[in-house]
Design a protein around this motif. Sequence first.
Motif, PDB file in Angstrom:
ATOM      1  N   UNK A   1       0.741  -1.371  -0.327  1.00 52.39           N
ATOM      2  CA  UNK A   1      -0.129  -0.496  -0.370  1.00 52.39           C
ATOM      3  C   UNK A   1       0.945   1.929  -0.443  1.00 52.39           C
ATOM      4  N   UNK A   2       0.182   2.389  -0.903  1.00 56.54           N
ATOM      5  CA  UNK A   2       1.358   3.681  -0.522  1.00 56.54           C
ATOM      6  C   UNK A   2      -0.067   4.392  -0.226  1.00 56.54           C
ATOM      7  N   UNK A   3       0.318   5.274   1.566  1.00 54.81           N
ATOM      8  CA  UNK A   3      -0.625   6.239   1.941  1.00 54.81           C
ATOM      9  C   UNK A   3      -1.338   5.470   3.053  1.00 54.81           C
ATOM     10  N   UNK A   4      -2.086   5.978   4.354  1.00 57.12           N
ATOM     11  CA  UNK A   4      -2.275   5.940   5.537  1.00 57.12           C
ATOM     12  C   UNK A   4      -3.372   6.283   5.767  1.00 57.12           C
ATOM     13  N   UNK A   5      -4.359   5.707   6.502  1.00 56.69           N
ATOM     14  CA  UNK A   5      -5.485   5.028   6.714  1.00 56.69           C
ATOM     15  C   UNK A   5      -6.564   4.231   6.115  1.00 56.69           C
ATOM     16  N   UNK A   6      -6.176   3.244   5.546  1.00 60.67           N
ATOM     17  CA  UNK A   6      -6.953   1.691   4.496  1.00 60.67           C
ATOM     18  C   UNK A   6      -7.123   1.443   5.727  1.00 60.67           C
ATOM     19  N   UNK A   7      -7.808   0.321   5.971  1.00 56.84           N
ATOM     20  CA  UNK A   7      -8.993  -0.694   6.629  1.00 56.84           C
ATOM     21  C   UNK A   7      -9.595  -1.672   6.085  1.00 56.84           C
ATOM     22  N   UNK A   8      -9.612  -3.079   6.530  1.00 58.23           N
ATOM     23  CA  UNK A   8      -9.943  -4.005   6.027  1.00 58.23           C
ATOM     24  C   UNK A   8     -10.994  -4.628   6.808  1.00 58.23           C
ATOM     25  N   UNK A   9     -11.718  -6.024   6.937  1.00 55.26           N
ATOM     26  CA  UNK A   9     -11.823  -6.630   7.707  1.00 55.26           C
ATOM     27  C   UNK A   9     -11.899  -8.279   7.037  1.00 55.26           C
ATOM     28  N   UNK A  10     -11.623  -9.210   8.143  1.00 54.84           N
ATOM     29  CA  UNK A  10     -12.562 -10.737   7.705  1.00 54.84           C
ATOM     30  C   UNK A  10     -13.476 -10.886   8.345  1.00 54.84           C
ATOM     31  N   UNK A  11     -14.641 -11.355   7.771  1.00 60.85           N
ATOM     32  CA  UNK A  11     -15.838 -11.955   7.914  1.00 60.85           C
ATOM     33  C   UNK A  11     -15.564 -13.600   7.879  1.00 60.85           C
ATOM     34  N   UNK A  12     -16.485 -14.884   8.055  1.00 62.31           N
ATOM     35  CA  UNK A  12     -16.573 -16.221   8.426  1.00 62.31           C
ATOM     36  C   UNK A  12     -17.737 -16.505   8.386  1.00 62.31           C
ATOM     37  N   UNK A  13     -18.104 -16.909   7.394  1.00 64.98           N
ATOM     38  CA  UNK A  13     -19.608 -17.622   7.766  1.00 64.98           C
ATOM     39  C   UNK A  13     -20.826 -15.907   7.584  1.00 64.98           C
ATOM     40  N   UNK A  14     -19.989 -15.084   7.526  1.00 64.13           N
ATOM     41  CA  UNK A  14     -21.002 -12.876   7.379  1.00 64.13           C
ATOM     42  C   UNK A  14     -20.738 -12.793   8.791  1.00 64.13           C
ATOM     43  N   UNK A  15     -20.107 -13.416   9.670  1.00 65.04           N
ATOM     44  CA  UNK A  15     -19.524 -12.642  10.988  1.00 65.04           C
ATOM     45  C   UNK A  15     -18.087 -12.282  10.987  1.00 65.04           C
ATOM     46  N   UNK A  16     -17.811 -10.797  11.354  1.00 59.97           N
ATOM     47  CA  UNK A  16     -16.371 -10.163  11.568  1.00 59.97           C
ATOM     48  C   UNK A  16     -16.006 -10.338  12.365  1.00 59.97           C
ATOM     49  N   UNK A  17     -14.651 -11.516  12.012  1.00 58.41           N
ATOM     50  CA  UNK A  17     -13.932 -12.371  12.744  1.00 58.41           C
ATOM     51  C   UNK A  17     -12.203 -11.541  13.008  1.00 58.41           C
ATOM     52  N   UNK A  18     -12.182  -9.868  12.752  1.00 62.02           N
ATOM     53  CA  UNK A  18     -10.603  -9.845  13.060  1.00 62.02           C
ATOM     54  C   UNK A  18     -11.353  -7.868  13.240  1.00 62.02           C
ATOM     55  N   UNK A  19     -12.919  -7.493  13.784  1.00 61.30           N
ATOM     56  CA  UNK A  19     -12.660  -6.191  13.487  1.00 61.30           C
ATOM     57  C   UNK A  19     -11.936  -5.502  12.415  1.00 61.30           C
ATOM     58  N   UNK A  20     -11.980  -4.384  12.623  1.00 61.87           N
ATOM     59  CA  UNK A  20     -11.247  -3.425  11.221  1.00 61.87           C
ATOM     60  C   UNK A  20      -9.576  -2.947  11.063  1.00 61.87           C
ATOM     61  N   UNK A  21      -8.860  -4.070  10.591  1.00 59.04           N
ATOM     62  CA  UNK A  21      -7.126  -3.511  10.005  1.00 59.04           C
ATOM     63  C   UNK A  21      -7.188  -3.240   9.866  1.00 59.04           C
ATOM     64  N   UNK A  22      -5.739  -2.000  10.425  1.00 54.95           N
ATOM     65  CA  UNK A  22      -4.936  -1.433   9.578  1.00 54.95           C
ATOM     66  C   UNK A  22      -3.896  -1.968   8.325  1.00 54.95           C
ATOM     67  N   UNK A  23      -3.939  -1.465   7.125  1.00 52.20           N
ATOM     68  CA  UNK A  23      -2.921  -1.242   6.298  1.00 52.20           C
ATOM     69  C   UNK A  23      -2.277  -1.188   6.477  1.00 52.20           C
ATOM     70  N   UNK A  24      -0.482  -1.021   5.964  1.00 54.83           N
ATOM     71  CA  UNK A  24       0.176  -0.364   6.986  1.00 54.83           C
ATOM     72  C   UNK A  24       0.552   0.292   5.196  1.00 54.83           C
ATOM     73  N   UNK A  25       1.521   1.623   5.781  1.00 57.89           N
ATOM     74  CA  UNK A  25       1.958   2.165   4.645  1.00 57.89           C
ATOM     75  C   UNK A  25       3.332   1.150   3.953  1.00 57.89           C
ATOM     76  N   UNK A  26       3.440   0.623   3.146  1.00 53.30           N
ATOM     77  CA  UNK A  26       4.220   0.192   3.321  1.00 53.30           C
ATOM     78  C   UNK A  26       5.267   0.438   2.041  1.00 53.30           C
ATOM     79  N   UNK A  27       4.618   1.278   0.892  1.00 56.75           N
ATOM     80  CA  UNK A  27       6.037   2.506   0.678  1.00 56.75           C
ATOM     81  C   UNK A  27       5.885   1.780  -0.854  1.00 56.75           C
ATOM     82  N   UNK A  28       5.078   1.589  -0.979  1.00 55.12           N
ATOM     83  CA  UNK A  28       5.191   0.946  -2.562  1.00 55.12           C
ATOM     84  C   UNK A  28       3.916   0.011  -3.234  1.00 55.12           C
ATOM     85  N   UNK A  29       3.779   0.224  -3.866  1.00 55.42           N
ATOM     86  CA  UNK A  29       2.354  -1.627  -4.904  1.00 55.42           C
ATOM     87  C   UNK A  29       3.173  -2.363  -5.291  1.00 55.42           C
TER      88      UNK A  29
END
Length: 185
Positions: free
Chosen positions: A112-140
């Motif tokens: 990722x390039x940038x700050x503030x991106x977030x994702x989550x993982x659902x299993x069988x329709x239930x959010x199992x991770x909460x929002x996880x931050x995508x770090x700024x890795x410095x490149x795509x």
Amino acid sequence: AGTAENGGVGNYNWLRLTMPSSASTPYGGTPVALPGTVQAERFDEGGPDVAYVDTTSGNGGGQYRTTDVDIESTTDLGGGYNVGRTRPGEWLKYSVTVASAGTYALDVRVANIGTGARFRVEIDGIDRTGLLSVPNTGGWQIWQTVTTTGVSLTAGPHVIRLVFETGTVENGGVGNYNWVRVVAN
């Protein structure tokens, strides 16, 4: 309105009403065995709003599949492909089979390039991770692994859904995704 000749509207033999399928099917026909690795580009078959949601038309990366999901070649270890150009509101669905009940860790490979991106993982329709931050890795194509632990799974079939929630402040994207790995805690 009928025809001018006799007022009739034709002959009909039968009418079939069917419900559109809301179930996706595993890519390649077989659910991914877990513990193991789910390749991001191998999301389920079933089309838009069933196996995935992508807010832009066409495969912007032009690789691997002919859906609206953006897939490109990756330079990450092991090569292959990654899902890129993700946007908030998009998601991908994966059919999996867990070998035995237990507590697992989920590793998600991101770039990722940038700050503030977030994702989550659902299993069988239930959010199992909460929002996880995508770090700024410095490149795509500069990759890091985001890990969450303590995910309890029963043995048998499940559906994982990777949900892209929040875009970066800089470009609005939610990053690139290479794989999700499920390992015993």
